[in-house]
Scaffold this active site. Structure first.
Site, PDB file in Angstrom:
ATOM      1  CB  SER A  25       1.267  -3.356 -44.895  1.00  0.00           C
ATOM      2  OG  SER A  25      -0.051  -2.896 -44.656  1.00  0.00           O
ATOM      3  CB  THR A  57       4.473  -3.928 -49.448  1.00  0.00           C
ATOM      4  OG1 THR A  57       3.990  -3.243 -48.290  1.00  0.00           O
ATOM      5  CG2 THR A  57       3.549  -5.059 -49.818  1.00  0.00           C
ATOM      6  CE1 TYR A  58       3.895  -3.756 -42.552  1.00  0.00           C
ATOM      7  CE2 TYR A  58       5.132  -2.336 -44.025  1.00  0.00           C
ATOM      8  CZ  TYR A  58       4.229  -2.497 -42.999  1.00  0.00           C
ATOM      9  OH  TYR A  58       3.642  -1.401 -42.428  1.00  0.00           O
ATOM     10  N   GLY A  72      -1.202   2.145 -48.033  1.00  0.00           N
ATOM     11  CA  GLY A  72      -0.181   3.181 -48.138  1.00  0.00           C
ATOM     12  C   GLY A  72       0.064   3.589 -49.580  1.00  0.00           C
ATOM     13  CB  ALA A  73       3.011   5.204 -51.143  1.00  0.00           C
ATOM     14  CB  ALA A  74       2.074  -0.031 -52.406  1.00  0.00           C
TER      15      ALA A  74
END
Length: 117
Positions: A25, A57-58, A72-74
């Site tokens: 996110s 993403t959100y 996260g991965a981002a």
């Protein structure tokens, strides 16, 4: 017919944290997110001005003033201190397009609001 139109934008926000081990996110200072008309769970596109990365993403609403944290991965796509543009789009028909004005928020290097348009 509907078109994907710019709904809102936070322009030139600075990444304050990148948390690889958190569920994906982007955490955005709640006051800043609300001013930009962003909602919890809303899909956003992130454009990193420093490295050219672009990803979706959100939103998670953050409690810390000025917080912009990619999770996260981002988190691998940004670095702390990078300048980003946070964009949200909405599907609109012709009538909605004619009545709509995007919410654009300009911030400084500490993610303090400079201008709201």
């Amino acid at each position: 017919m509907t078109f994907e139109m710019l709904y809102s934008k936070i322009h030139r926000a600075t990444i304050t944290d990148a948390n690889l081990n958190y569920i994906g996110s982007i955490t955005i200072d709640e006051d800043l997110a609300k001013l930009a008309k962003l909602r919890e769970g809303m899909k956003v596109e992130i454009v990193d001005v420093n490295n050219g990365e672009r990803f979706s993403t959100y939103v998670i609403l953050g409690k810390k003033r000025g917080e912009i944290c990619v999770n996260g991965a981002a988190a691998r796509k940004v670095a702390i201190g990078d300048v980003v543009i946070i964009l949200a789009y909405a599907s609109m028909n012709e009538d909605e397009i004619n009545a709509h004005k995007p919410s654009i928020v300009l911030v400084d290097e500490k993610n303090e609001i400079l201008e709201k348009g």
